[in-house]
Design a protein around this motif. Structure first.
Motif, PDB file in Angstrom:
ATOM      1  N   ARG A  86      -1.787  15.865  -7.874  1.00 52.36           N
ATOM      2  CA  ARG A  86      -2.138  14.638  -7.147  1.00 52.36           C
ATOM      3  C   ARG A  86      -1.249  14.462  -5.919  1.00 52.36           C
ATOM      4  NH1 ARG A  86      -5.621  11.033  -9.336  1.00 52.36           N
ATOM      5  NH2 ARG A  86      -6.298  11.371 -11.487  1.00 52.36           N
ATOM      6  N   PHE A  87       0.035  14.808  -6.061  1.00 48.90           N
ATOM      7  CA  PHE A  87       0.923  14.721  -4.897  1.00 48.90           C
ATOM      8  C   PHE A  87       0.416  15.633  -3.789  1.00 48.90           C
ATOM      9  CE2 PHE A  87       4.777  13.634  -7.791  1.00 48.90           C
ATOM     10  CZ  PHE A  87       4.292  12.350  -7.929  1.00 48.90           C
ATOM     11  N   GLY A  88      -0.036  16.812  -4.180  1.00 43.92           N
ATOM     12  CA  GLY A  88      -0.565  17.748  -3.202  1.00 43.92           C
ATOM     13  C   GLY A  88      -1.837  17.260  -2.550  1.00 43.92           C
ATOM     14  N   GLN A  89      -2.537  16.356  -3.217  1.00 41.29           N
ATOM     15  CA  GLN A  89      -3.775  15.790  -2.670  1.00 41.29           C
ATOM     16  C   GLN A  89      -3.539  14.520  -1.861  1.00 41.29           C
ATOM     17  OE1 GLN A  89      -5.938  15.248  -6.325  1.00 41.29           O
ATOM     18  NE2 GLN A  89      -6.666  17.371  -6.382  1.00 41.29           N
ATOM     19  N   GLY A  90      -2.259  14.141  -1.680  1.00 40.04           N
ATOM     20  CA  GLY A  90      -1.953  12.989  -0.841  1.00 40.04           C
ATOM     21  C   GLY A  90      -1.694  11.692  -1.581  1.00 40.04           C
ATOM     22  N   TRP A  91      -1.611  11.735  -2.932  1.00 39.42           N
ATOM     23  CA  TRP A  91      -1.285  10.542  -3.705  1.00 39.42           C
ATOM     24  C   TRP A  91       0.232  10.410  -3.777  1.00 39.42           C
ATOM     25  CZ3 TRP A  91      -5.239   7.406  -4.870  1.00 39.42           C
ATOM     26  CH2 TRP A  91      -6.521   7.962  -4.890  1.00 39.42           C
ATOM     27  N   GLU A  92       0.753   9.239  -3.439  1.00 38.53           N
ATOM     28  CA  GLU A  92       2.188   9.025  -3.382  1.00 38.53           C
ATOM     29  C   GLU A  92       2.823   8.993  -4.776  1.00 38.53           C
ATOM     30  OE1 GLU A  92      -0.301   7.248  -2.087  1.00 38.53           O
ATOM     31  OE2 GLU A  92       0.463   5.781  -0.645  1.00 38.53           O
ATOM     32  N   ALA A  93       4.127   9.298  -4.807  1.00 37.94           N
ATOM     33  CA  ALA A  93       4.867   9.183  -6.064  1.00 37.94           C
ATOM     34  C   ALA A  93       5.071   7.721  -6.430  1.00 37.94           C
ATOM     35  CB  ALA A  93       6.211   9.894  -5.946  1.00 37.94           C
ATOM     36  N   SER A  94       5.260   6.870  -5.426  1.00 40.75           N
ATOM     37  CA  SER A  94       5.505   5.450  -5.686  1.00 40.75           C
ATOM     38  C   SER A  94       5.056   4.608  -4.509  1.00 40.75           C
ATOM     39  CB  SER A  94       6.998   5.197  -5.955  1.00 40.75           C
ATOM     40  OG  SER A  94       7.762   5.528  -4.805  1.00 40.75           O
ATOM     41  N   LEU A  95       4.815   3.334  -4.785  1.00 42.03           N
ATOM     42  CA  LEU A  95       4.457   2.340  -3.772  1.00 42.03           C
ATOM     43  C   LEU A  95       5.319   1.106  -3.989  1.00 42.03           C
ATOM     44  CD1 LEU A  95       0.537   2.262  -3.583  1.00 42.03           C
ATOM     45  CD2 LEU A  95       2.094   2.807  -1.710  1.00 42.03           C
ATOM     46  N   SER A  96       5.837   0.553  -2.899  1.00 39.06           N
ATOM     47  CA  SER A  96       6.623  -0.672  -2.971  1.00 39.06           C
ATOM     48  C   SER A  96       5.895  -1.770  -2.209  1.00 39.06           C
ATOM     49  CB  SER A  96       8.016  -0.446  -2.367  1.00 39.06           C
ATOM     50  OG  SER A  96       8.774  -1.631  -2.391  1.00 39.06           O
ATOM     51  N   LEU A 115      -6.338  -0.551  -9.677  1.00 40.68           N
ATOM     52  CA  LEU A 115      -5.596   0.666  -9.338  1.00 40.68           C
ATOM     53  C   LEU A 115      -5.118   1.374 -10.605  1.00 40.68           C
ATOM     54  CD1 LEU A 115      -4.512   2.153  -6.736  1.00 40.68           C
ATOM     55  CD2 LEU A 115      -2.339   1.013  -7.197  1.00 40.68           C
ATOM     56  N   ALA A 116      -4.622   0.594 -11.565  1.00 41.33           N
ATOM     57  CA  ALA A 116      -4.117   1.170 -12.817  1.00 41.33           C
ATOM     58  C   ALA A 116      -5.228   1.850 -13.603  1.00 41.33           C
ATOM     59  CB  ALA A 116      -3.460   0.084 -13.661  1.00 41.33           C
ATOM     60  N   GLU A 117      -6.442   1.316 -13.521  1.00 40.86           N
ATOM     61  CA  GLU A 117      -7.570   1.890 -14.251  1.00 40.86           C
ATOM     62  C   GLU A 117      -7.961   3.268 -13.726  1.00 40.86           C
ATOM     63  OE1 GLU A 117     -10.404  -1.224 -13.841  1.00 40.86           O
ATOM     64  OE2 GLU A 117      -9.679  -2.338 -15.600  1.00 40.86           O
ATOM     65  N   ARG A 118      -7.507   3.582 -12.509  1.00 41.61           N
ATOM     66  CA  ARG A 118      -7.759   4.927 -11.969  1.00 41.61           C
ATOM     67  C   ARG A 118      -6.838   5.963 -12.606  1.00 41.61           C
ATOM     68  NH1 ARG A 118     -10.465   4.608  -6.901  1.00 41.61           N
ATOM     69  NH2 ARG A 118     -11.621   2.640  -6.891  1.00 41.61           N
ATOM     70  N   GLN A 119      -5.865   5.497 -13.394  1.00 42.34           N
ATOM     71  CA  GLN A 119      -4.921   6.378 -14.093  1.00 42.34           C
ATOM     72  C   GLN A 119      -4.202   7.318 -13.124  1.00 42.34           C
ATOM     73  OE1 GLN A 119      -7.196   8.212 -17.288  1.00 42.34           O
ATOM     74  NE2 GLN A 119      -6.880   6.449 -18.593  1.00 42.34           N
ATOM     75  N   LEU A 120      -3.759   6.741 -12.027  1.00 42.81           N
ATOM     76  CA  LEU A 120      -3.000   7.515 -11.052  1.00 42.81           C
ATOM     77  C   LEU A 120      -1.568   7.691 -11.537  1.00 42.81           C
ATOM     78  CD1 LEU A 120      -4.220   5.725  -7.798  1.00 42.81           C
ATOM     79  CD2 LEU A 120      -5.190   7.740  -8.901  1.00 42.81           C
ATOM     80  N   THR A 121      -0.892   8.673 -10.976  1.00 44.68           N
ATOM     81  CA  THR A 121       0.510   8.882 -11.323  1.00 44.68           C
ATOM     82  C   THR A 121       1.432   8.074 -10.415  1.00 44.68           C
ATOM     83  OG1 THR A 121       0.483  10.857  -9.894  1.00 44.68           O
ATOM     84  CG2 THR A 121       0.137  11.192 -12.252  1.00 44.68           C
ATOM     85  N   THR A 122       0.881   7.387  -9.442  1.00 40.43           N
ATOM     86  CA  THR A 122       1.683   6.585  -8.513  1.00 40.43           C
ATOM     87  C   THR A 122       2.259   5.362  -9.220  1.00 40.43           C
ATOM     88  OG1 THR A 122       0.264   7.266  -6.671  1.00 40.43           O
ATOM     89  CG2 THR A 122       1.678   5.343  -6.318  1.00 40.43           C
ATOM     90  N   SER A 277       2.315   6.253   7.912  1.00 36.36           N
ATOM     91  CA  SER A 277       0.973   6.181   7.342  1.00 36.36           C
ATOM     92  C   SER A 277       1.038   6.004   5.829  1.00 36.36           C
ATOM     93  CB  SER A 277       0.183   7.451   7.667  1.00 36.36           C
ATOM     94  OG  SER A 277       0.041   7.617   9.060  1.00 36.36           O
ATOM     95  N   LEU A 278       0.113   5.250   5.316  1.00 30.16           N
ATOM     96  CA  LEU A 278      -0.005   5.096   3.871  1.00 30.16           C
ATOM     97  C   LEU A 278      -0.677   6.320   3.289  1.00 30.16           C
ATOM     98  CD1 LEU A 278      -1.290   1.403   3.677  1.00 30.16           C
ATOM     99  CD2 LEU A 278       0.988   2.206   3.037  1.00 30.16           C
ATOM    100  N   GLY A 279      -0.257   6.689   2.083  1.00 31.19           N
ATOM    101  CA  GLY A 279      -0.936   7.748   1.361  1.00 31.19           C
ATOM    102  C   GLY A 279      -2.223   7.219   0.756  1.00 31.19           C
ATOM    103  N   ARG A 280      -2.839   8.023  -0.084  1.00 34.46           N
ATOM    104  CA  ARG A 280      -4.138   7.634  -0.642  1.00 34.46           C
ATOM    105  C   ARG A 280      -4.024   6.418  -1.557  1.00 34.46           C
ATOM    106  NH1 ARG A 280      -7.271  12.943  -2.708  1.00 34.46           N
ATOM    107  NH2 ARG A 280      -8.870  11.342  -3.055  1.00 34.46           N
ATOM    108  N   ALA A 281      -2.944   6.335  -2.336  1.00 35.47           N
ATOM    109  CA  ALA A 281      -2.772   5.182  -3.219  1.00 35.47           C
ATOM    110  C   ALA A 281      -2.526   3.913  -2.407  1.00 35.47           C
ATOM    111  CB  ALA A 281      -1.611   5.427  -4.182  1.00 35.47           C
ATOM    112  N   GLY A 282      -1.726   4.016  -1.353  1.00 39.19           N
ATOM    113  CA  GLY A 282      -1.462   2.863  -0.499  1.00 39.19           C
ATOM    114  C   GLY A 282      -2.722   2.387   0.197  1.00 39.19           C
ATOM    115  N   GLN A 283      -3.511   3.316   0.694  1.00 38.63           N
ATOM    116  CA  GLN A 283      -4.766   2.951   1.351  1.00 38.63           C
ATOM    117  C   GLN A 283      -5.716   2.269   0.367  1.00 38.63           C
ATOM    118  OE1 GLN A 283      -6.374   6.503   3.174  1.00 38.63           O
ATOM    119  NE2 GLN A 283      -4.446   6.964   4.209  1.00 38.63           N
TER     120      GLN A 283
END
Length: 304
Positions: A86-96, A115-122, A277-283
Motif C-alpha cells: 500500500r505504501f508503494g501505491q501511495g497510501w501514507e503510513a500516517s495522517l495527522s 476511512l476505517a472501513e476501507r481497512q487501510l494501514t494508514t 501533496s496529500l497521499g491517497r489516504a489524505g486525499q
C-alpha cells in the motif's frame, strides 16, 4: 538463532493436512523437504514439536504453543507485506489532523469511520485545539490537514470552505441578562463572561475576537463544560448554535438581546499545506470530510 518463516508455514500446513505426504502435496514440495524443515525447526528451537511414538505423529504441548505463535508471526508478516504494498501505491503510513473543538464532531467521526472501513494501514491521529491553538498545532506538528473555525489566509496553505457555523450569545433563562432588553457592552461587562481557553502555548498569541473584556472572565477547557456552566446560570457567553438547539427550543437558554449583534457566523476551512501533496489516504479523508459536512448542513443535523 535465525528462524525461517517458511518453516512455520510448513508446520501450519502439516498440522492442517494431518500427514507429511499430504502436506508435501499441498506445498508442492518433496516429502523429504517437508520432513527436513520440521526437523530443522525442532533443532533450532531445541524442542520436539511432534510425538512420534504413535502411528500418526501428534503435536506435543510445546509444538502446539509454537504452532500458535507461528501463526501469529505469519499473519504479522502478511500484514507487513500488505502494508508495504500500500505504501508503494501511495497510501501514507500516517495522517495527522488538527481540529477546532468548536466544530461538530459527528461529520468528522463519520468520515473517519468510512476511512476505517476501507481497512487501510494508514494510522490517523486526531488532535483537538481551540482558537489560535489550532493553527499553532498545525504548524508545530507539520500536520496534514486542519479543520479551522476562524481561518486566517496564509500564503503557504491551501484552504477549501466548509458550511457556515453560527454562534449565538446566550445565558440561562434565570440570568438577569436574559430578561434585559437593549443590552449594551457596559451591561455585559458587569456580569461573569464564560469563554473557552485558547489552547495556544504562547499567551501573547492567544486571540478571541468575541471576548467582551468583562471584569470577570471564566475560562473553560471545552464546550461541554461551557454549556453546563451556562445551564447552571453561572454567566453568559457565545455557543455554537448546533450544540444548544434543544436548550434554545425548550427555553433553558435564551439568546440575549445584545443590539450590536447576538449571533456570529463563522466560515470553517479545511486546510492543507500547499507545498506538500496529500497521499491517497489524505486525499480520501479530505473528500470524506467535505462530503460529511455538506451532508450535515443539507440535512440540518450538525448536532447529531
Amino acid at each position: 538463532m535465525k528462524l525461517d518463516l517458511e518453516a512455520f508455514e510448513v508446520l501450519k500446513v502439516l498440522v492442517e493436512q494431518g500427514s507429511f505426504a499430504k502436506a508435501a502435496e499441498q506445498l508442492h514440495k518433496a516429502q523429504s523437504a517437508v520432513s527436513y524443515q520440521i526437523k530443522k525447526l525442532e533443532s533450532q528451537l531445541g524442542i520436539e514439536l511432534f510425538d512420534r511414538s504413535q502411528y500418526r505423529a501428534q503435536l506435543t504441548p510445546e509444538g502446539q504453543a509454537v504452532l500458535e505463535e507461528g501463526q501469529r508471526l505469519l499473519q504479522q508478516a502478511q500484514h507487513i507485506e500488505e502494508m508495504a504494498q500500500r505504501f508503494g501505491q501511495g497510501w501514507e503510513a500516517s495522517l495527522s489532523v488538527i481540529i477546532d473543538g468548536a466544530l461538530p464532531s459527528a461529520p468528522v467521526m463519520r468520515a473517519i469511520k468510512t476511512l476505517a472501513e476501507r481497512q487501510l494501514t494508514t494510522r490517523v491521529q486526531l488532535k483537538m485545539e481551540f482558537l489560535s491553538g489550532v493553527s499553532r498545532r498545525f504548524e508545530r506538528d507539520n500536520a496534514d490537514l486542519m479543520l479551522a473555525l476562524d481561518y486566517q489566509a496564509h500564503a503557504g496553505y491551501q484552504a477549501s470552505a466548509l458550511p457556515e457555523i453560527t454562534s449565538v450569545l446566550v445565558a440561562n433563562r434565570s440570568h438577569p441578562l436574559s430578561r434585559q432588553a437593549n443590552i449594551r457592552l457596559a451591561d455585559l461587562q458587569q456580569h461573569l463572561e464564560l469563554t473557552i481557553l485558547d489552547s495556544a502555548l504562547d499567551e501573547s498569541n492567544r486571540n478571541d475576537p468575541l471576548l467582551f473584556d468583562s471584569e470577570r472572565v471564566f475560562y473553560l477547557s471545552s464546550f461541554d463544560d461551557k454549556k453546563q456552566a451556562l445551564l447552571m446560570g453561572l454567566g453568559y457567553g457565545w455557543m455554537p448554535k448546533y450544540l444548544i438547539e434543544d436548550e434554545l427550543v425548550h427555553g433553558e437558554l435564551v439568546q440575549l438581546d445584545y443590539r450590536p449583534g447576538n449571533s456570529y457566523r463563522f466560515r470553517p476551512m479545511l486546510v492543507q499545506n500547499a507545498n506538500r501533496s496529500l497521499g491517497r489516504a489524505g486525499q480520501l479523508l479530505k473528500a470524506l470530510l467535505e462530503q460529511e459536512f455538506e451532508a450535515a448542513l443539507g440535512q440540518g443535523d450538525l448536532l447529531q
